[in-house]
Write an enzyme that holds these catalytic residues in place. Structure first.
Site, PDB file in Angstrom:
ATOM      1  N   SER A 143       0.731  -1.364   0.052  1.00 42.08           N
ATOM      2  CA  SER A 143       0.087  -0.044   0.078  1.00 42.08           C
ATOM      3  C   SER A 143       0.861   1.270  -0.194  1.00 42.08           C
ATOM      4  O   SER A 143       1.976   1.160   0.811  1.00 42.08           O
ATOM      5  CB  SER A 143      -0.828   0.261   1.105  1.00 42.08           C
ATOM      6  N   TYR A 200      -2.442  -1.005   9.861  1.00 39.15           N
ATOM      7  CA  TYR A 200      -2.567  -1.433   8.641  1.00 39.15           C
ATOM      8  C   TYR A 200      -1.331  -1.206   7.769  1.00 39.15           C
ATOM      9  O   TYR A 200      -0.423  -2.172   7.182  1.00 39.15           O
ATOM     10  CB  TYR A 200      -3.792  -0.550   7.703  1.00 39.15           C
TER      11      TYR A 200
END
Length: 249
Positions: free
Chosen positions: A145, A158
């Protein structure tokens, strides 16, 4: 009759999280590229089967299979199924993952453990089976990400799991020396999927869309296009985290 030359057979792709927003688009794109696709799902068999039907209706070849990516036996069975159905595995695209958000000081540790299990352990197990089984000329594509670099507040847990994905990707690429197998990760930026948009108001979405010089959110087909390149012709791209985010820095 002589056995067919494997080099003349369609390449075989396993797409984990294939029933998700990006996974769905990746499955369609790789099928359109001529690959036979095993669409993995965790719990949404109906959607996975719809994707398989859509690929088949378009003239492609696909099947679906359910498994928990953090269970080593189920992951092994996923790869067993790909080999039984299609004769081997050439491309593994690991999109499966979850995103739970909170500031570090308020983060629920059960949520952290859940993300660790799926995003880190799941990536480790899928990569382990892929590395053991993938054929020469193959490609492993993990999902990281852009938030690892962008450091948005509230994404600590995350981003930490995706930083682990980056590390696994870069090291595995070196460990597969001599195998003619590439290992890369794509790192999407803000992308209009249900996973990303969940819980965000319109003002937040508009702000995120304006971060890129192209002044829009990414869409799943943007990400699938990059995966297609890395999994197909881009044989000299190896051991990289490719930021697919429209220029967000």
């Amino acid at each position: 009759m002589a056995n067919p030359d494997p080099s003349n057979l369609p390449r075989v792709a396993v797409v984990t999280g294939g029933s998700g927003g990006i996974g769905r688009e990746v499955s369609h794109r790789l099928a359109a590229d001529g690959m036979s696709v095993l669409v993995h799902y965790a719990g949404n068999q109906v959607t996975a089967d719809e994707i398989v039907k859509s690929i088949s209706d378009a003239g492609g070849t696909a099947s679906s299979y359910g498994a928990d990516v953090a269970d080593e036996l189920q992951v092994a069975e996923l790869f067993d199924t790909a080999e039984q159905l299609y004769g081997g595995v050439d491309v593994v695209v690991h999109t499966a993952g979850i995103m739970l958000l909170s500031r570090l000081t308020e983060f629920n540790l059960e949520d952290l453990d859940r993300m660790h299990r799926i995003n880190i352990r799941g990536t480790f197990l899928v990569n382990q089976q892929a590395a053991r089984r993938i054929r020469r000329g193959g490609a492993i594509v993990n999902f990281s990400s852009s938030v690892v670099k962008l450091a948005f507040e509230g994404y600590t847990g995350y981003a930490a799991t995706k930083g682990a994905v980056d590390a696994m990707t870069l090291i595995l690429a070196k460990e597969l020396r001599g195998r003619d197998v590439t290992v890369n990760a794509v790192a999407p930026g803000p992308t209009a999927t249900a996973l990303f948009l969940d819980g965000k108001d319109q003002a937040t979405i508009d702000t995120l869309a304006n971060l890129a010089p192209l002044q829009r959110l990414g869409v799943p087909s943007d990400i699938a296009e990059a995966v297609s390149f890395i999994a197909g012709p881009a044989r000299w791209v190896n051991g990289q985290v490719v930021y697919v985010n429209g220029g967000v820095v």
